[in-house]
Design an enzyme around this catalytic site. Sequence first.
Site, mmCIF file in Angstrom:
data_model
loop_
_atom_site.group_PDB
_atom_site.id
_atom_site.type_symbol
_atom_site.label_atom_id
_atom_site.label_comp_id
_atom_site.label_asym_id
_atom_site.label_seq_id
_atom_site.Cartn_x
_atom_site.Cartn_y
_atom_site.Cartn_z
ATOM 1 N N TYR A 41 2.580 1.239 13.594
ATOM 2 C CA TYR A 41 3.251 2.186 12.718
ATOM 3 C C TYR A 41 2.824 3.608 12.965
ATOM 4 O O TYR A 41 1.678 3.904 13.241
ATOM 5 C CB TYR A 41 3.136 1.821 11.245
ATOM 6 C CG TYR A 41 1.769 1.498 10.704
ATOM 7 C CD1 TYR A 41 1.109 2.373 9.864
ATOM 8 C CD2 TYR A 41 1.162 0.285 10.994
ATOM 9 C CE1 TYR A 41 -0.125 2.063 9.333
ATOM 10 C CE2 TYR A 41 -0.076 -0.036 10.473
ATOM 11 C CZ TYR A 41 -0.709 0.858 9.642
ATOM 12 O OH TYR A 41 -1.942 0.555 9.116
ATOM 13 N N ASP A 75 -6.575 -6.471 -1.693
ATOM 14 C CA ASP A 75 -5.162 -6.743 -1.935
ATOM 15 C C ASP A 75 -4.945 -7.806 -3.008
ATOM 16 O O ASP A 75 -3.932 -7.783 -3.701
ATOM 17 C CB ASP A 75 -4.459 -7.140 -0.638
ATOM 18 C CG ASP A 75 -4.256 -5.954 0.298
ATOM 19 O OD1 ASP A 75 -4.501 -4.803 -0.117
ATOM 20 O OD2 ASP A 75 -3.857 -6.177 1.457
ATOM 21 N N LYS A 135 6.588 6.317 7.146
ATOM 22 C CA LYS A 135 6.137 5.461 8.247
ATOM 23 C C LYS A 135 7.328 4.962 9.052
ATOM 24 O O LYS A 135 8.396 4.706 8.503
ATOM 25 C CB LYS A 135 5.379 4.250 7.705
ATOM 26 C CG LYS A 135 4.120 4.602 6.966
ATOM 27 C CD LYS A 135 3.469 3.369 6.363
ATOM 28 C CE LYS A 135 2.223 3.767 5.585
ATOM 29 N NZ LYS A 135 1.667 2.642 4.855
ATOM 30 N N HIS A 179 0.817 -1.216 0.000
ATOM 31 C CA HIS A 179 0.000 0.000 0.000
ATOM 32 C C HIS A 179 0.852 1.269 0.000
ATOM 33 O O HIS A 179 1.958 1.277 0.516
ATOM 34 C CB HIS A 179 -0.892 0.042 1.242
ATOM 35 C CG HIS A 179 -1.783 -1.149 1.379
ATOM 36 N ND1 HIS A 179 -2.104 -1.689 2.602
ATOM 37 C CD2 HIS A 179 -2.419 -1.906 0.456
ATOM 38 C CE1 HIS A 179 -2.906 -2.728 2.431
ATOM 39 N NE2 HIS A 179 -3.104 -2.889 1.132
#
Length: 181
Positions: free
Chosen positions: A132, A170, A72, A62
Amino acid sequence: MDIKETYLKGCFVISPDIIEDERGYFFESFNYKIFNKLTGVTNSFVQDNQSKSSRGVLRGLHYQMGEFAQAKLVGVIKGKVLDVCVDIRKSSPTFGKHYSIILDNIEKKQLYIPRGFAHGFLVLEDETIFSYKCDNYYNKASERGILYNDSTIKINWNFPEEELILSNKDKNLPTFENLFK
């Protein structure tokens, strides 16, 4: 805290100094001053996320586009993952290359992934809690992704494909070639 840049420019592995005794452990999971001094990165994190997953769950690959792109800082609170990032910065000498690392709750390493990267992870232990920090807020309209088993990127997930657990979203992401012709 030890910070080393990977072969993907701007992507860093952070290994904390862990203090352990009979009571348990303590470590500094993030220190802006040290992180900034050792990486030169000046962005601030504005959103923290967590996910809990079973063994075999694959989330990704992603990313967010444009003004909503996100850097991130990822790590594992409990369990173990194979974490993967892909450089999708067209001007980068490592465009289309990926980096992978095992992150777990034993070594407590983290991976800093700059803006301009796709990201995903494969859960290797049941009840894994993944964490994250993001330097930009999530924006659904700018979310994109790349198919996890893309033949151009060639990620070795080192896991039986028939045991992977993926969301429908996904499973149907476009290929790298279709996105970046």
